[in-house]
Design an enzyme around this catalytic site. Structure first.
Site, PDB file in Angstrom:
ATOM      1  N   HIS A   1       0.837  -1.206   0.000  1.00  0.00           N
ATOM      2  CA  HIS A   1       0.000   0.000   0.000  1.00  0.00           C
ATOM      3  C   HIS A   1       0.865   1.247   0.000  1.00  0.00           C
ATOM      4  O   HIS A   1       2.094   1.160   0.103  1.00  0.00           O
ATOM      5  CB  HIS A   1      -0.906  -0.004   1.244  1.00  0.00           C
TER       6      HIS A   1
ATOM      7  N   HIS B   1      -5.931  -1.615   3.993  1.00  0.00           N
ATOM      8  CA  HIS B   1      -5.774  -0.419   3.147  1.00  0.00           C
ATOM      9  C   HIS B   1      -4.867  -0.725   1.956  1.00  0.00           C
ATOM     10  O   HIS B   1      -3.882  -1.429   2.050  1.00  0.00           O
ATOM     11  CB  HIS B   1      -5.244   0.777   3.928  1.00  0.00           C
TER      12      HIS B   1
ATOM     13  N   HIS C   1       4.866   7.362   2.768  1.00  0.00           N
ATOM     14  CA  HIS C   1       5.630   6.124   2.628  1.00  0.00           C
ATOM     15  C   HIS C   1       4.899   5.169   1.689  1.00  0.00           C
ATOM     16  O   HIS C   1       3.715   5.352   1.389  1.00  0.00           O
ATOM     17  CB  HIS C   1       5.834   5.420   3.980  1.00  0.00           C
TER      18      HIS C   1
ATOM     19  N   HIS D   1       0.312  -0.946  14.470  1.00  0.00           N
ATOM     20  CA  HIS D   1      -0.607   0.174  14.285  1.00  0.00           C
ATOM     21  C   HIS D   1      -1.919  -0.138  15.007  1.00  0.00           C
ATOM     22  O   HIS D   1      -2.393  -1.283  14.956  1.00  0.00           O
ATOM     23  CB  HIS D   1      -0.965   0.351  12.809  1.00  0.00           C
TER      24      HIS D   1
ATOM     25  N   TYR E   1       8.745   1.311  10.243  1.00  0.00           N
ATOM     26  CA  TYR E   1       8.993   2.443   9.342  1.00  0.00           C
ATOM     27  C   TYR E   1      10.508   2.653   9.293  1.00  0.00           C
ATOM     28  O   TYR E   1      11.176   2.643  10.337  1.00  0.00           O
ATOM     29  CB  TYR E   1       8.371   3.731   9.888  1.00  0.00           C
TER      30      TYR E   1
ATOM     31  N   GLU F   1       8.077   1.076   4.478  1.00  0.00           N
ATOM     32  CA  GLU F   1       7.475   0.340   5.583  1.00  0.00           C
ATOM     33  C   GLU F   1       7.453  -1.136   5.210  1.00  0.00           C
ATOM     34  O   GLU F   1       7.314  -1.475   4.026  1.00  0.00           O
ATOM     35  CB  GLU F   1       6.033   0.827   5.819  1.00  0.00           C
TER      36      GLU F   1
HETATM   37 FE   LIG Z   1       1.595   2.063   5.847  1.00  0.00          FE
END
Ligand SMILES: [Fe+2]
Length: 302
Positions: free
Chosen positions: A149, A195, A209, A241, A250, A260
């Site tokens: 993503h 996502h 990112h 997260h 990250y 990431e």
């Molecule tokens: Fe991300």
């Protein structure tokens, strides 16, 4: 029907040899093709020609991102939808971009150059399609199986996200609201993952990112070992997260673009109810274990 998944992210790098060495030796991608000014890289389990393009430029930044649509007809349908919304669309000719068929290109309300394609050269992954082994022996570096993503920035997150949702058919899995109820972050999917594209407050046209998929937490730990061994600057993690519930690290490529590695999270169906986070929980929303953002969080390239 419609958008299938992220196809590739196109970034600019002021030192092609350094960038290429990092993305192949440390990240463990495969360089598929090199032209005068660009290198095309893919992950080992991806079938399509590339998921990352590096283009030489004196400035670190992003040229744009490309999503793949499921059917050829989707290109025309989405072209009409984008034009109706009022954004000019340019047809990208077949082979105008390396290894790609015809595409449609437009600027999104957040100032990002987005392209939709259907046809991408299929070069194949590293495993056979008949009786394959479960893994590839001898991969270098982190070696993620695929790109996952990207997170971009927008001055008006609400306007930017409405375009992706209402015009392009993304589904909103999570949102972060400020004290006035305005969106300051949105997480959207097309591929039944938490996502495929996310937007947070920041300058228009910015890249926060892009992320590579890893299969599990063991691979995240190994990735941290590889990063530390190679002296790569880790930004945050390994951690988790709150938003997406994914495990993550990250870190920065040697030119300063944030990368990431990501795994886990849930599997949203199309009727997944949107999860809302409030700004007073922003720390846990982004980094669940730390409960806080570091001062680098808003470092982005436009
Ligand atoms: Fe991300």
């Amino acid at each position: 029907m419609g958008i299938l998944r992220l196809s590739h992210v196109d970034i600019t790098v002021p030192d092609m040899e350094l960038a290429s060495a990092y993305y192949t030796d440390v990240m463990g991608l495969i360089e598929v093709e090199r032209t005068d000014g660009s290198a095309y890289l893919k992950c080992w389990d991806e079938e399509d020609h590339h998921s990352l393009r590096l283009r030489y430029s004196p400035r670190v930044g992003m040229d744009g991102f490309t999503f793949k649509v499921e059917h050829a007809d989707d290109l025309e349908d989405l072209e009409i939808a984008v034009e109706r919304y009022g954004m000019p669309v340019r047809r990208v000719a077949r082979r105008e971009e390396v290894a790609q068929g015809e595409g449609v290109r437009f600027e999104t309300p957040s100032g990002h150059v987005m392209t939709l394609v259907h046809e991408v050269d299929r070069v194949g992954g590293l495993l056979p399609k008949i009786d394959p082994p479960a893994y590839v022996d001898g991969l270098r570096g982190i070696a993620p199986p695929r790109m996952d993503h990207l997170l971009v920035t927008a001055e008006e997150v609400g306007d930017a996200s409405r375009f992706y949702i209402d015009v392009l058919g993304f589904r909103l899995t999570e949102q972060l609201l400020d004290g006035n109820g305005h969106q300051i972050g949105t997480w959207m999917e097309r591929s039944h993952s938490p996502h495929d594209l996310a937007v947070v407050s920041g300058p228009n046209g910015g890249l926060h990112h892009f992320a590579f998929w890893l299969d599990d937490w063991d691979h995240v730990r190994k990735a941290a070992d590889v990063l530390a061994y190679n002296g790569v600057q880790i930004d945050v993690g390994p951690t988790r997260h709150g938003i997406t519930r994914g495990n993550t690290i990250y870190f920065f490529d040697p030119l300063g673009t944030r990368n990431e590695v990501f795994t886990g999270g849930y599997r949203p169906d199309p009727d997944f109810p949107t999860i809302t986070w409030t700004e007073d929980h922003i720390g846990k929303a982004i980094f669940y274990y730390e409960g806080d953002l570091n001062e680098r969080f808003m470092k982005v390239h436009t």
